[in-house]
Design a protein around this motif. Sequence first.
Motif, PDB file in Angstrom:
ATOM      1  N   VAL A  92     -25.437  46.588 104.434  1.00 16.97           N
ATOM      2  CA  VAL A  92     -24.092  46.065 104.690  1.00 16.97           C
ATOM      3  C   VAL A  92     -24.165  44.612 105.155  1.00 16.97           C
ATOM      4  N   ILE A  93     -25.122  44.313 106.052  1.00 14.89           N
ATOM      5  CA  ILE A  93     -25.255  42.922 106.512  1.00 14.89           C
ATOM      6  C   ILE A  93     -25.614  42.017 105.335  1.00 14.89           C
ATOM      7  N   GLY A  94     -26.551  42.488 104.505  1.00 17.39           N
ATOM      8  CA  GLY A  94     -26.940  41.709 103.325  1.00 17.39           C
ATOM      9  C   GLY A  94     -25.749  41.451 102.417  1.00 17.39           C
ATOM     10  N   ALA A  95     -24.950  42.500 102.176  1.00 22.75           N
ATOM     11  CA  ALA A  95     -23.787  42.368 101.296  1.00 22.75           C
ATOM     12  C   ALA A  95     -22.779  41.394 101.892  1.00 22.75           C
ATOM     13  N   PHE A  96     -22.609  41.450 103.219  1.00 20.28           N
ATOM     14  CA  PHE A  96     -21.677  40.563 103.912  1.00 20.28           C
ATOM     15  C   PHE A  96     -22.008  39.098 103.620  1.00 20.28           C
ATOM     16  N   PHE A  97     -23.291  38.743 103.801  1.00 30.50           N
ATOM     17  CA  PHE A  97     -23.652  37.340 103.588  1.00 30.50           C
ATOM     18  C   PHE A  97     -23.627  36.970 102.116  1.00 30.50           C
ATOM     19  N   ALA A  98     -23.949  37.935 101.251  1.00 30.36           N
ATOM     20  CA  ALA A  98     -23.845  37.652  99.816  1.00 30.36           C
ATOM     21  C   ALA A  98     -22.393  37.333  99.468  1.00 30.36           C
ATOM     22  N   GLY A  99     -21.448  38.039 100.127  1.00 26.16           N
ATOM     23  CA  GLY A  99     -20.031  37.747  99.913  1.00 26.16           C
ATOM     24  C   GLY A  99     -19.685  36.328 100.340  1.00 26.16           C
ATOM     25  N   ILE A 100     -20.222  35.901 101.481  1.00 23.97           N
ATOM     26  CA  ILE A 100     -19.980  34.521 101.939  1.00 23.97           C
ATOM     27  C   ILE A 100     -20.518  33.522 100.922  1.00 23.97           C
TER      28      ILE A 100
ATOM     29  N   ALA B  38     -17.039  42.629 100.571  1.00 27.88           N
ATOM     30  CA  ALA B  38     -18.379  42.848 100.017  1.00 27.88           C
ATOM     31  C   ALA B  38     -19.144  43.828 100.896  1.00 27.88           C
ATOM     32  N   ALA B  39     -18.994  43.668 102.227  1.00 26.96           N
ATOM     33  CA  ALA B  39     -19.688  44.570 103.144  1.00 26.96           C
ATOM     34  C   ALA B  39     -19.183  45.998 102.975  1.00 26.96           C
ATOM     35  N   MET B  40     -17.864  46.122 102.781  1.00 26.08           N
ATOM     36  CA  MET B  40     -17.307  47.469 102.603  1.00 26.08           C
ATOM     37  C   MET B  40     -17.827  48.103 101.318  1.00 26.08           C
ATOM     38  N   VAL B  41     -17.831  47.319 100.243  1.00 26.72           N
ATOM     39  CA  VAL B  41     -18.371  47.847  98.995  1.00 26.72           C
ATOM     40  C   VAL B  41     -19.849  48.197  99.182  1.00 26.72           C
ATOM     41  N   GLY B  42     -20.564  47.330  99.925  1.00 25.47           N
ATOM     42  CA  GLY B  42     -21.970  47.612 100.205  1.00 25.47           C
ATOM     43  C   GLY B  42     -22.130  48.940 100.921  1.00 25.47           C
ATOM     44  N   PHE B  43     -21.216  49.213 101.833  1.00 26.99           N
ATOM     45  CA  PHE B  43     -21.261  50.482 102.570  1.00 26.99           C
ATOM     46  C   PHE B  43     -21.026  51.659 101.619  1.00 26.99           C
ATOM     47  N   ILE B  44     -19.983  51.520 100.773  1.00 27.10           N
ATOM     48  CA  ILE B  44     -19.651  52.616  99.859  1.00 27.10           C
ATOM     49  C   ILE B  44     -20.800  52.858  98.874  1.00 27.10           C
ATOM     50  N   ILE B  45     -21.397  51.756  98.394  1.00 23.04           N
ATOM     51  CA  ILE B  45     -22.509  51.911  97.449  1.00 23.04           C
ATOM     52  C   ILE B  45     -23.751  52.416  98.177  1.00 23.04           C
ATOM     53  N   GLY B  46     -23.959  51.871  99.372  1.00 25.52           N
ATOM     54  CA  GLY B  46     -25.189  52.174 100.086  1.00 25.52           C
ATOM     55  C   GLY B  46     -25.293  53.625 100.536  1.00 25.52           C
ATOM     56  N   MET B  47     -24.170  54.175 100.999  1.00 25.91           N
ATOM     57  CA  MET B  47     -24.218  55.542 101.533  1.00 25.91           C
ATOM     58  C   MET B  47     -24.887  56.530 100.573  1.00 25.91           C
ATOM     59  N   PRO B  48     -24.410  56.641  99.321  1.00 23.07           N
ATOM     60  CA  PRO B  48     -25.086  57.600  98.445  1.00 23.07           C
ATOM     61  C   PRO B  48     -26.426  57.108  97.897  1.00 23.07           C
ATOM     62  N   THR B  49     -26.506  55.798  97.509  1.00 24.27           N
ATOM     63  CA  THR B  49     -27.701  55.386  96.761  1.00 24.27           C
ATOM     64  C   THR B  49     -28.929  55.204  97.639  1.00 24.27           C
ATOM     65  N   LEU B  50     -28.745  54.898  98.908  1.00 27.47           N
ATOM     66  CA  LEU B  50     -29.924  54.600  99.712  1.00 27.47           C
ATOM     67  C   LEU B  50     -30.753  55.844 100.023  1.00 27.47           C
ATOM     68  N   ARG B  51     -30.255  56.996  99.595  1.00 31.05           N
ATOM     69  CA  ARG B  51     -31.111  58.183  99.681  1.00 31.05           C
ATOM     70  C   ARG B  51     -32.195  58.128  98.616  1.00 31.05           C
ATOM     71  N   LEU B  52     -31.937  57.324  97.592  1.00 33.64           N
ATOM     72  CA  LEU B  52     -32.909  57.228  96.511  1.00 33.64           C
ATOM     73  C   LEU B  52     -34.041  56.312  96.920  1.00 33.64           C
TER      74      LEU B  52
END
Lengths: 294, 317
Positions: free
Chosen positions: B208-216, B101-115
């Motif tokens: 990424v931290i948020g996604a990590f705990f959401a995965g848990i 989940a954290a990895m997906v969060g990273f992949i999603i976050g990199m481009p979208t968090l510019r928005l």
Amino acid sequence: MEQLLQQLVNGLSLGSIYALISLGYTMVYGIIRLINFAHGDIYMIGAYVGYVCMRHLKLGFFESLIISMVFCALLGILIEKIAYKPLRNSARITALITAIGVSLFLEYSTMAVATATVRTYPADVLINKTFSPIKGVIVNIQQVYIFIITIALMLLLQFIVHKTRIGKAMRAVSADKDAARMMGINVDNTISYTFAIGSALAGAAGVLVGIYYNTINPLMGMLPGLKAFVAAVFGGIGIIPGAFIGGLTIGIIETMVSGYVSSLYKDAVAFAMLILILLVKPSGLLGKNIREKV
Amino acid sequence: MKDTIKRLLQYTASVVLLYALIQLLIFAGIINEYYQVTLAMICINIILAVSLNLITGFTGQFSLGHAGFMSIGAYTCALMTLRVGGLFSFILGILLGAILAAMVGFIIGMPTLRLKGDYLAIATLGFAEIIRIILLNLDFTGGARGLADIPRYTNWTWLYIFTVICIVVTVNFIKSSHGRVCISIREDEIAAETLGINITRYKVLSFVIGAFFAGIAGALYASYFYYIKPGLFGFLKSIDILVIVVLGGMGSITGSILASIFLAVISTYLQAFAEFRMIIYAVILVIIMIFRPQGLMGTKEFKPEQVEKRIKERNNR
């Protein structure tokens, strides 16, 4: 080739419906910078009003269409007055969360009143005949109706926005709210008119979708609403012709994907497009880049 | 220094005491099966809400796709326990789910968090929908039917351990210099950037931290309720989590905890009226936004020391 043309015809009718919904999104966003999440649900309510008119009151298609549009316009004004007006000067996230709240409220109140069962539109309201202009391509008269009504409403909207006093006021408020107020424009009324017009278009889309797909349910507004928003972003949010182009594009691409790839992926395509457009050109197809000032 | 150690001991003691107390009540049968479900919902919701609060409340990035990360954790853990089996696979499943989940969060976050703002909200929503549709179409996830008969390993002990870990990590992160940077981004992005802060990096970090705990949370959910399907992790689930964060106060951990407990109890009582539960949720959202947009707790935290201090002051008077 025939299949391509056939998909194009289907895409245009689906796209017209998206275009009608996304016009409302774009207008509201243009004027108060709010993603009106409840817009998709106004479209759903429009479909239900049309259903009641046709099935229970035995009215014809055009009467039902107009009643539904008027009802949705009033609902739009009401929602704006109750939920969005008190938040006009607060943070945008606050307004966005409120919009989500209104959306949930409309969905589940409809579910409580009309139950979650799927309802079917009467089949004989519009002529349900097919013809084929080119060999291998089948066009339903209903599809022609949908397309013509969309074009007509779009032209009417362009006329209102560019040739009438209300339209002038709307453009002024969306350009600069405070300056417009100083020029003696009643900003509150103008915003109400915008909601009314946008909601009326969504109501029309609801009736058209009821005719086209026959079935309606209380949660039908959620996905088309989001996709219509994608359409609005695609065309450049706040720009009326952009929403129209965006709606048609999304509709056509979606039918192409479900025709050639898999219908299961059609919902993902709209969102993939959204993310792509946000990354490549966030201002949209017809939008201009605005520099951020500190 | 002595005070800090004393407080640390007090906190640890109260955490252990709370665990023992509830475990005792479960043994005694006072908390029966029915209330245990509520208890599990409370713990899972706390993890979800605290992790979303880190993204939305503390870093100020409005995410509508938290359920997407949850679903990744849920499916990973479910598949692990179904295919491998045993307690070991459960723990591995949780960790793997969280990391994925954290990895997906990273992949999603990199481009979208510019928005910014609205666009970010819609983009995260779009990504969560895409995750859901992919889960719907893959073969090994069972498609729309989902996965059934997942072995239950989640119990009160595991729920409590992970809830405490999530809260402690989040609180300490916020108190660290990285956390302060995140708060500064929430307060004024442009000002933070002019101070030389790499804002994208910190936004992605909190994402990424948020996604990590959401995965848990998702993994615990899958292993508690036996059954998962993609429809459970849709837009509405993300909204559910958002309601908790907003109700408790964006930027208040204790607010999120209290709101999780409050809403879980309400929904237990409104179980029979699912539609009304959603109507009530909707009304709560709108009313809170109009009258108290900062949420019940705002950015304040509930601290036992302050209560103590206040009582002492009153006694001295």
